[in-house]
Write a protein that holds these residues in place. Structure first.
Motif, mmCIF file in Angstrom:
data_model
loop_
_atom_site.group_PDB
_atom_site.id
_atom_site.type_symbol
_atom_site.label_atom_id
_atom_site.label_comp_id
_atom_site.label_asym_id
_atom_site.label_seq_id
_atom_site.Cartn_x
_atom_site.Cartn_y
_atom_site.Cartn_z
ATOM 1 N N GLN A 61 0.833 -1.200 0.000
ATOM 2 C CA GLN A 61 0.000 0.000 0.000
ATOM 3 C C GLN A 61 0.874 1.258 0.000
ATOM 4 N N THR A 62 0.249 2.395 -0.245
ATOM 5 C CA THR A 62 1.003 3.652 -0.314
ATOM 6 C C THR A 62 0.304 4.772 0.458
ATOM 7 N N GLU A 86 -13.503 8.111 6.958
ATOM 8 C CA GLU A 86 -12.505 7.828 5.921
ATOM 9 C C GLU A 86 -12.489 6.328 5.667
ATOM 10 N N GLY A 88 -10.027 3.578 4.133
ATOM 11 C CA GLY A 88 -8.634 3.382 3.699
ATOM 12 C C GLY A 88 -7.670 4.176 4.571
ATOM 13 N N THR A 89 -7.551 3.795 5.838
ATOM 14 C CA THR A 89 -6.688 4.525 6.785
ATOM 15 C C THR A 89 -5.238 4.565 6.324
ATOM 16 N N GLY A 90 -4.750 3.448 5.790
ATOM 17 C CA GLY A 90 -3.338 3.367 5.365
ATOM 18 C C GLY A 90 -2.414 3.751 6.498
ATOM 19 N N SER A 91 -1.609 4.773 6.278
ATOM 20 C CA SER A 91 -0.659 5.239 7.292
ATOM 21 C C SER A 91 -1.331 6.051 8.394
ATOM 22 N N GLN A 94 -3.880 10.982 6.106
ATOM 23 C CA GLN A 94 -5.067 11.764 5.724
ATOM 24 C C GLN A 94 -5.969 11.995 6.948
ATOM 25 N N GLU A 109 -9.771 0.627 7.948
ATOM 26 C CA GLU A 109 -8.692 0.020 7.164
ATOM 27 C C GLU A 109 -8.901 -1.484 7.140
ATOM 28 N N ILE A 110 -8.805 -2.069 5.951
ATOM 29 C CA ILE A 110 -9.110 -3.497 5.829
ATOM 30 C C ILE A 110 -7.943 -4.393 6.250
ATOM 31 N N LEU A 114 -1.808 -2.705 9.060
ATOM 32 C CA LEU A 114 -1.829 -1.261 8.801
ATOM 33 C C LEU A 114 -2.761 -0.555 9.789
ATOM 34 N N ASP A 136 -13.891 -4.144 6.388
ATOM 35 C CA ASP A 136 -14.115 -3.765 4.993
ATOM 36 C C ASP A 136 -14.967 -2.484 5.007
ATOM 37 N N GLY A 137 -14.425 -1.406 4.460
ATOM 38 C CA GLY A 137 -15.115 -0.114 4.493
ATOM 39 C C GLY A 137 -16.323 -0.024 3.581
ATOM 40 N N THR A 153 -10.196 6.632 0.144
ATOM 41 C CA THR A 153 -8.829 6.730 -0.382
ATOM 42 C C THR A 153 -8.343 5.406 -0.972
ATOM 43 N N MET A 207 -10.153 -0.499 -4.093
ATOM 44 C CA MET A 207 -10.858 -0.898 -2.877
ATOM 45 C C MET A 207 -11.117 -2.396 -3.010
ATOM 46 N N VAL A 208 -10.571 -3.165 -2.100
ATOM 47 C CA VAL A 208 -10.740 -4.612 -2.165
ATOM 48 C C VAL A 208 -11.973 -5.011 -1.328
HETATM 49 N N1 SAH Z 1 -5.378 7.418 3.315
HETATM 50 C C1 SAH Z 1 -4.122 6.683 3.381
HETATM 51 C C2 SAH Z 1 -3.680 6.162 2.046
HETATM 52 C C3 SAH Z 1 -4.645 5.211 1.456
HETATM 53 S S1 SAH Z 1 -3.932 3.806 0.666
HETATM 54 C C4 SAH Z 1 -3.023 7.525 3.997
HETATM 55 O O1 SAH Z 1 -3.249 8.693 4.292
HETATM 56 O O2 SAH Z 1 -1.933 6.990 4.215
HETATM 57 C C5 SAH Z 1 -5.425 2.883 0.523
HETATM 58 C C6 SAH Z 1 -5.743 2.058 1.750
HETATM 59 O O3 SAH Z 1 -7.046 1.525 1.573
HETATM 60 C C7 SAH Z 1 -4.814 0.850 1.903
HETATM 61 O O4 SAH Z 1 -4.232 0.867 3.174
HETATM 62 C C8 SAH Z 1 -5.748 -0.341 1.715
HETATM 63 O O5 SAH Z 1 -5.396 -1.463 2.502
HETATM 64 C C9 SAH Z 1 -7.081 0.243 2.129
HETATM 65 N N2 SAH Z 1 -8.266 -0.454 1.633
HETATM 66 C C10 SAH Z 1 -8.446 -1.062 0.426
HETATM 67 N N3 SAH Z 1 -9.687 -1.589 0.336
HETATM 68 C C11 SAH Z 1 -10.316 -1.287 1.511
HETATM 69 C C12 SAH Z 1 -11.617 -1.562 2.023
HETATM 70 N N4 SAH Z 1 -12.522 -2.262 1.337
HETATM 71 N N5 SAH Z 1 -11.919 -1.099 3.258
HETATM 72 C C13 SAH Z 1 -11.015 -0.403 3.998
HETATM 73 N N6 SAH Z 1 -9.759 -0.123 3.559
HETATM 74 C C14 SAH Z 1 -9.413 -0.561 2.330
#
Ligand code: SAH
Length: 214
Positions: A61-62, A86, A88-91, A94, A109-110, A114, A136-137, A153, A207-208
């Motif tokens: 992820q990024t 939000e 996709g929390t990732g890091s 955001q 965050e899924i 992370l 799962d978001g 995100t 988005m998975v």
């Molecule tokens: N907002 C993050 C960057 C997002 S990267 C930041 O500020 O760093 C996208 C993130 O979405 C990844 O960590 C990925 O694992 C997550 N993601 C992908 N599909 C998702 C889902 N269905 N539900 C929640 N998170 C998901």
């Protein structure tokens, strides 16, 4: 690097990558100036924290490019009393940027590692109004709905219906929609339905989960 050097690098990032590209909302610029992006990336890429690019954060992820974070924040038009979601929390970057602009941020965050890491990091850095959940978001977070704003995100092929339903009337959703290439959409919930405005072309990880099941 010394603290002052990071702060100077961050200030340059805001001026050269964000302000110069047209993000003008002072509150957004202040938030980007305040959040220590270098604390949200792995140590081996820390020196690149204020460069104009997404960076790897592990698990494939990024963390998004600073300009994109700023643009999405501006499009979300966060207000001080808002409750935001939000996906996709990732890091957690955001979420941290949004933290100072609103009352409460919920972030999903899924990927468990992370989610754990972001939760610990946000707590350590003192972002007390951000709550991270591993799930799962696609289904949103109904217990805390309706949301004044939703920022997505990770890119779904189409906007998940549960997220539309969890948007308050007058609320805004900023979401990259599409497959390999996506367009950033701003969806506003009006009394009588939704309006969609198209912003720029973007590239997010997909988005998975349930979003991929058609
Ligand atoms: N907002 C993050 C960057 C997002 S990267 C930041 O500020 O760093 C996208 C993130 O979405 C990844 O960590 C990925 O694992 C997550 N993601 C992908 N599909 C998702 C889902 N269905 N539900 C929640 N998170 C998901």
């Amino acid at each position: 690097m010394r603290i002052e050097d990071w702060a100077a690098a961050r200030q340059r990032m805001v001026e050269r990558q964000i302000l110069s590209r047209g993000v003008a909302d002072r509150r957004v610029l202040d938030a980007l100036s305040a959040v220590e992006r270098h604390r949200f990336v792995p140590v081996d890429v820390r020196d690149l924290a204020y460069t104009d690019q997404p960076l790897p954060i592990g698990d494939g992820q990024t963390i998004s490019q600073p300009y994109i974070v700023a643009l999405m924040t501006e499009l979300l038009d966060p207000q001080p009393g808002d409750t935001l979601l939000e996906i996709g929390t990732g890091s957690g970057y955001q979420a941290a940027v949004l933290s100072s602009l609103v009352a409460q941020v919920y972030s999903i965050e899924i990927l468990e590692p992370l989610a754990e890491e972001a939760r610990a990091r946000l707590e350590e850095l003192g972002y007390r109004n951000v709550t991270v959940r591993c799930a799962d978001g696609y289904r949103g977070w109904p217990e805390h709905a309706p949301f004044d704003g939703i920022v997505v995100t990770a890119a779904p092929p189409s906007v998940p219906q549960p997220l539309l339903e969890q948007l308050a009337v007058g609320g805004r959703m900023v979401v990259p929609v599409g497959d390999a290439f996506q367009e950033l959409q701003v969806i506003v919930r009006e009394d009588s339905g939704f309006t969609v405005r198209r912003s720029i072309a973007v590239r997010f990880v997909p988005m998975v989960g349930e979003a991929q099941q058609g």
